[in-house]
Design a protein around this motif. Structure first.
Motif, PDB file in Angstrom:
ATOM      1  N   UNK A 111      30.190  45.039  48.492  1.00  0.00           N
ATOM      2  CA  UNK A 111      31.704  45.514  47.554  1.00  0.00           C
ATOM      3  C   UNK A 111      32.633  44.040  48.255  1.00  0.00           C
ATOM      4  N   UNK A 112      32.598  44.355  49.351  1.00  0.00           N
ATOM      5  CA  UNK A 112      33.525  43.515  50.570  1.00  0.00           C
ATOM      6  C   UNK A 112      33.439  42.202  49.883  1.00  0.00           C
ATOM      7  N   UNK A 113      31.956  41.055  49.873  1.00  0.00           N
ATOM      8  CA  UNK A 113      32.562  40.172  49.505  1.00  0.00           C
ATOM      9  C   UNK A 113      32.818  40.329  48.072  1.00  0.00           C
ATOM     10  N   UNK A 114      32.673  41.656  47.637  1.00  0.00           N
ATOM     11  CA  UNK A 114      32.982  40.832  45.810  1.00  0.00           C
ATOM     12  C   UNK A 114      34.197  41.356  45.553  1.00  0.00           C
ATOM     13  N   UNK A 115      34.913  42.238  46.591  1.00  0.00           N
ATOM     14  CA  UNK A 115      36.389  42.153  46.374  1.00  0.00           C
ATOM     15  C   UNK A 115      37.066  41.073  47.106  1.00  0.00           C
ATOM     16  N   UNK A 116      36.265  40.134  48.057  1.00  0.00           N
ATOM     17  CA  UNK A 116      36.774  38.931  48.020  1.00  0.00           C
ATOM     18  C   UNK A 116      36.918  38.001  46.893  1.00  0.00           C
ATOM     19  N   UNK A 117      35.892  37.996  46.301  1.00  0.00           N
ATOM     20  CA  UNK A 117      35.341  37.352  44.956  1.00  0.00           C
ATOM     21  C   UNK A 117      36.591  36.989  43.894  1.00  0.00           C
ATOM     22  N   UNK A 118      36.730  38.298  43.772  1.00  0.00           N
ATOM     23  CA  UNK A 118      37.496  38.631  43.171  1.00  0.00           C
ATOM     24  C   UNK A 118      39.166  37.936  42.644  1.00  0.00           C
ATOM     25  N   UNK A 119      39.430  38.191  45.034  1.00  0.00           N
ATOM     26  CA  UNK A 119      40.977  37.822  45.084  1.00  0.00           C
ATOM     27  C   UNK A 119      40.905  36.464  44.340  1.00  0.00           C
ATOM     28  N   UNK A 120      39.457  35.694  45.403  1.00  0.00           N
ATOM     29  CA  UNK A 120      39.753  34.152  45.042  1.00  0.00           C
ATOM     30  C   UNK A 120      40.235  34.014  43.700  1.00  0.00           C
ATOM     31  N   UNK A 121      39.727  34.835  42.693  1.00  0.00           N
ATOM     32  CA  UNK A 121      39.906  34.504  41.475  1.00  0.00           C
ATOM     33  C   UNK A 121      41.348  34.627  40.812  1.00  0.00           C
ATOM     34  N   UNK A 122      41.660  35.297  41.126  1.00  0.00           N
ATOM     35  CA  UNK A 122      43.130  35.970  40.651  1.00  0.00           C
ATOM     36  C   UNK A 122      43.772  35.071  41.431  1.00  0.00           C
ATOM     37  N   UNK A 123      43.931  34.326  42.755  1.00  0.00           N
ATOM     38  CA  UNK A 123      44.661  33.120  42.872  1.00  0.00           C
ATOM     39  C   UNK A 123      44.713  32.223  42.563  1.00  0.00           C
ATOM     40  N   UNK A 124      43.103  31.672  41.479  1.00  0.00           N
ATOM     41  CA  UNK A 124      43.192  30.521  40.921  1.00  0.00           C
ATOM     42  C   UNK A 124      43.560  30.485  38.847  1.00  0.00           C
ATOM     43  N   UNK A 125      44.299  31.756  38.885  1.00  0.00           N
ATOM     44  CA  UNK A 125      45.088  32.319  37.399  1.00  0.00           C
ATOM     45  C   UNK A 125      43.297  32.716  36.178  1.00  0.00           C
ATOM     46  N   UNK A 126      42.474  32.431  37.101  1.00  0.00           N
ATOM     47  CA  UNK A 126      41.221  33.156  36.278  1.00  0.00           C
ATOM     48  C   UNK A 126      40.937  34.996  36.018  1.00  0.00           C
ATOM     49  N   UNK A 127      41.448  35.466  35.668  1.00  0.00           N
ATOM     50  CA  UNK A 127      41.782  36.497  35.161  1.00  0.00           C
ATOM     51  C   UNK A 127      40.508  37.350  34.754  1.00  0.00           C
ATOM     52  N   UNK A 128      40.061  36.793  33.883  1.00  0.00           N
ATOM     53  CA  UNK A 128      39.179  36.839  33.175  1.00  0.00           C
ATOM     54  C   UNK A 128      37.620  37.337  33.638  1.00  0.00           C
ATOM     55  N   UNK A 129      37.734  36.534  35.122  1.00  0.00           N
ATOM     56  CA  UNK A 129      36.582  36.689  35.675  1.00  0.00           C
ATOM     57  C   UNK A 129      37.240  37.791  36.646  1.00  0.00           C
ATOM     58  N   UNK A 130      38.420  37.899  37.327  1.00  0.00           N
ATOM     59  CA  UNK A 130      38.830  38.585  38.134  1.00  0.00           C
ATOM     60  C   UNK A 130      38.650  40.181  38.131  1.00  0.00           C
ATOM     61  N   UNK A 131      38.879  40.290  36.065  1.00  0.00           N
ATOM     62  CA  UNK A 131      38.870  41.200  35.850  1.00  0.00           C
ATOM     63  C   UNK A 131      36.744  42.094  35.720  1.00  0.00           C
ATOM     64  N   UNK A 132      36.058  41.063  36.237  1.00  0.00           N
ATOM     65  CA  UNK A 132      34.460  41.449  35.935  1.00  0.00           C
ATOM     66  C   UNK A 132      34.595  41.439  37.432  1.00  0.00           C
ATOM     67  N   UNK A 133      34.662  40.409  38.520  1.00  0.00           N
ATOM     68  CA  UNK A 133      34.284  40.615  39.851  1.00  0.00           C
ATOM     69  C   UNK A 133      35.083  42.233  40.304  1.00  0.00           C
ATOM     70  N   UNK A 134      36.140  43.260  39.855  1.00  0.00           N
ATOM     71  CA  UNK A 134      37.007  44.243  39.816  1.00  0.00           C
ATOM     72  C   UNK A 134      36.305  45.007  39.852  1.00  0.00           C
TER      73      UNK A 134
END
Length: 680
Positions: A111-134
């Motif tokens: 869960x912790x690693x998936x959240x960090x992956x979502x955050x990294x995608x948000x920093x890259x403005x890749x919102x589709x991937x951020x939604x998926x991981x969140x």
């Protein structure tokens, strides 16, 4: 058949050898572990992110040497959390950690690693991937009843919806988070964060009374702590919202600002006090009490040298200019606005610079100083165009850079995995050789033990290779998503550009200008058709016949009620690459549009013949209509026709030329050479 004595001897020799080897193996493994523990002590005393990154990287190498995958996963996750804020390095380490945790079925850390992956995608403005991981974080947290992670996942979803302008969805996630937070202990900071996010969303929606209500709740939560500096900041924020909402009285606005000033004095916070003075000056100005407005602006002037913040000085200069403009003294207002304009220019704030340029244009017009008025009007238009262009260029560059990085990252990741496996295997062979020398007296038994140890080693290496393979597969999937996103964004940009041209045409009365805008829109359409065909196939080539049929059909829609007869003699399998297709498509657009425009005058039916053939190693593209053709005095070098000039330039871009003749109608021949890419 083995004798009892022989079996007894082998069994006891094996036991003795194991007692000798185990301490040696443990001693060899203790050295990397001791180094990791030593680095932990240094990390505990280190605050610099760059230094932490280097220390964690050193720990990773030691954990790989020990083949301690649990420790490796833990360090990869720590490294992700201190990685640079472009999100790319963070993504790489978070993905590594996630792969290791999945192999160990460690749900909490997954869960912790998936959240960090979502955050990294948000920093890259890749919102589709951020939604998926969140959403994955929320799913896993609900399944494991992890309330803290569930709140974090929903706050991430709210943040993404907010970035995408989906405010109702964002507020819905915040409300779910608030319900969860209210039922958890030590929730003050979480509740404050949620109220802050809600306030910003309502502010963005223009619902200022709701935004002010959330800020008021934050202030009430903070009051028992007695942090005067934070209370000043939030009181100033509340004053900013009140200045927009018209939902409170003059006395209420003034009371909030007076509280803010008292907090600033308690905290000895000069900047906060000056900002409160500015709010107070704005409040008196809105109430038309200009003497008080002037007094508080003068108080700010006294504090400015101590604050030394150019952006705040710019705000105060604009406020001064606004004051003098309100009291009818435009000559006194202009220098303040110019000062603010120069500050925004030095800080690179083009939007604020553009707004002041428009105000200065208006003030100079009132002063009948038309030279300066024209100067700032030109500046306003240039800044507006620049802001639009920069935004589009930035989006395209971000996509290109991200796409290039993904390709390079996948290649490098596979190579690094291969090098890592070979390096570890070579290290293992060296260790085996040393052990064989130490135990030469029991060589046969040692060989048997080494073979068994090698089997275990290969099994672990296979697990590592599987982890790396999963990572490469994930990166390939991300590349496919990115490519799809690029196509969507290009298509959207064409649609936006076409819509902007159409809106521009509606705002213009001059027919000649409208015609020019219409021609521009037609050229955008021809390039959009090329992109659509390029998107619909896997190669980088386009079938010319299909493209021409679509183009002629689209142009014909613009000339409703005009009958036409089209004859096309083009090989349906003839293809062009995009480098040749773009100029040739624009030429076809010009010629077909001109045919509909001029050949149908007087109620004539358009007859258009389009053909393609080979001549002397070149392709010849022919357009013939039944129109009147070009005037006999027409000269492309002196003519003002944009279309004919454009055809001439585009033909040169195709490394060819065009010819024109009249044969019971206009005949254009475009000579060009097929691309080496298509021939290959």
């Amino acid at each position: 058949m083995t004798s009892p004595f022989h079996s007894y001897f082998i069994r006891h020799i094996t036991i003795i050898t194991i007692f000798i080897l185990i301490p040696l193996g443990l001693l060899a493994q203790d050295r990397p572990k001791a180094k990791i523990d030593s680095l932990e002590q240094v990390i505990a005393q280190t605050k610099s992110e760059d230094s932490l990154s280097q220390l964690f990287t050193a720990q990773i190498e030691l954990a790989k040497e020990m083949e301690d995958f649990a420790k490796l996963a833990e360090i990869e996750l720590k490294l992700a959390k201190v990685s640079s804020y472009d999100g790319i390095e963070m993504q790489r380490h978070a993905q590594n950690a996630l792969n290791y945790f999945r192999a160990q079925q460690d749900t909490t850390n997954i869960i912790d690693a998936t959240y960090q992956l979502a955050y990294s995608k948000q920093l890259q403005n890749d919102y589709d991937s951020t939604l998926l991981f969140a959403k994955e974080v929320v799913h896993l947290a609900e399944k494991s009843q992890n309330t803290v992670s569930l709140i974090s996942g929903r706050l991430m979803l709210s943040s993404v919806h907010n970035h995408l302008g989906q405010y109702p969805e964002s507020l819905q996630e915040l409300n779910k988070s608030k319900i969860l937070a209210e039922n958890t202990p030590d929730n003050k900071s979480v509740i404050t964060d949620i109220l802050n996010r809600e306030s910003f969303i309502y502010y963005s929606l223009g619902e200022y009374d709701e935004s002010a209500d959330r800020i008021s709740q934050i202030i009430e939560i903070l009051k028992p702590e007695g942090d005067a500096r934070r209370l000043n900041i939030w009181s100033n924020n509340l004053a900013s919202v009140y200045s927009l909402c018209n939902c409170v009285s003059f006395d209420k606005r003034k009371a909030v600002i007076k509280e803010s000033i008292n907090y600033a004095k308690q905290a000895n916070f000069t900047y906060g006090k000056a900002f409160a003075y500015k709010h107070l000056a704005d409040t008196y100005r809105d109430a038309s009490q200009y003497d008080s407005t002037k007094y508080y602006l003068e108080q700010i002037e006294v504090l400015l040298p101590e604050i030394n913040k150019p952006d705040f000085t710019g705000l105060v200069s604009v406020a001064q200019g606004s004051y003098w403009s309100y009291v009818g003294n435009d000559p006194r207002a202009i220098p303040y606005f110019i000062k603010g304009y120069n500050i925004w220019k030095s800080l690179g704030k083009k939007k604020d610079q553009m707004d002041i340029a428009w105000i200065l244009n208006d003030l100079y017009q009132k002063q009948k100083d038309y030279a300066n008025a024209h100067k700032y009007l030109n500046t306003y238009v240039a800044l507006k165009d620049s802001l639009f262009s920069e935004e589009k260029i930035r989006e395209v560059k971000e996509l290109e850079l991200a796409y290039d990085f993904r390709q390079k990252q996948m290649t490098d990741s596979l190579k690094n995995a291969e090098r890592l496996l070979m390096s570890e295997y070579e290290t293992t062979l060296q260790k085996r050789s040393k052990r064989m020398i130490l135990f030469v007296g029991v060589a046969i038994l040692i060989v048997a033990i080494i073979i068994y140890y090698g089997f275990i080693k290969q099994k672990k290496l296979s697990q590592l290779l599987q982890v790396k393979s999963d990572q490469v597969e994930s990166e390939l999937h991300q590349k496919e998503l990115l490519l799809t996103e690029i196509h969507h964004r290009v298509k959207n940009n064409f649609q936006i550009l076409s819509s902007l041209l159409e809106l521009q045409a509606k705002g213009v009365d001059d027919q000649a200008t409208k015609d020019l805008i219409s021609e521009g829109k037609s050229r955008v359409r021809s390039m959009a058709l090329i992109h659509n065909q390029l998107y619909d196939n896997d190669s980088l080539t386009i079938q010319l016949a299909g493209y021409l049929q679509n183009l002629i059909s689209e142009i014909q829609k613009s000339f409703e009620g005009q009958a036409s007869e089209i004859e096309m003699d083009v090989d349906p399998n003839y293809t062009l690459d995009i480098d040749n297709m773009v100029p040739l498509g624009l030429i076809a657009n010009e010629l077909v549009t001109n045919a509909f425009k001029y050949a149908t005058k007087g109620g004539n039916q358009l007859k258009l013949e389009v053909s393609l053939y080979e001549k002397d190693g070149q392709s010849v593209f022919v357009f013939k209509d039944n129109g009147p053709g070009l005037p006999s005095s027409f000269d492309v070098k002196t003519a003002k026709s944009t279309g004919i000039w454009l055809i001439s330039r585009l033909a040169l871009q195709l490394h060819g030329h065009y010819e024109y003749e009249y044969d019971n109608g206009a005949v254009f021949k475009i000579y060009f050479t097929q691309s080496e890419f298509v021939n290959a």
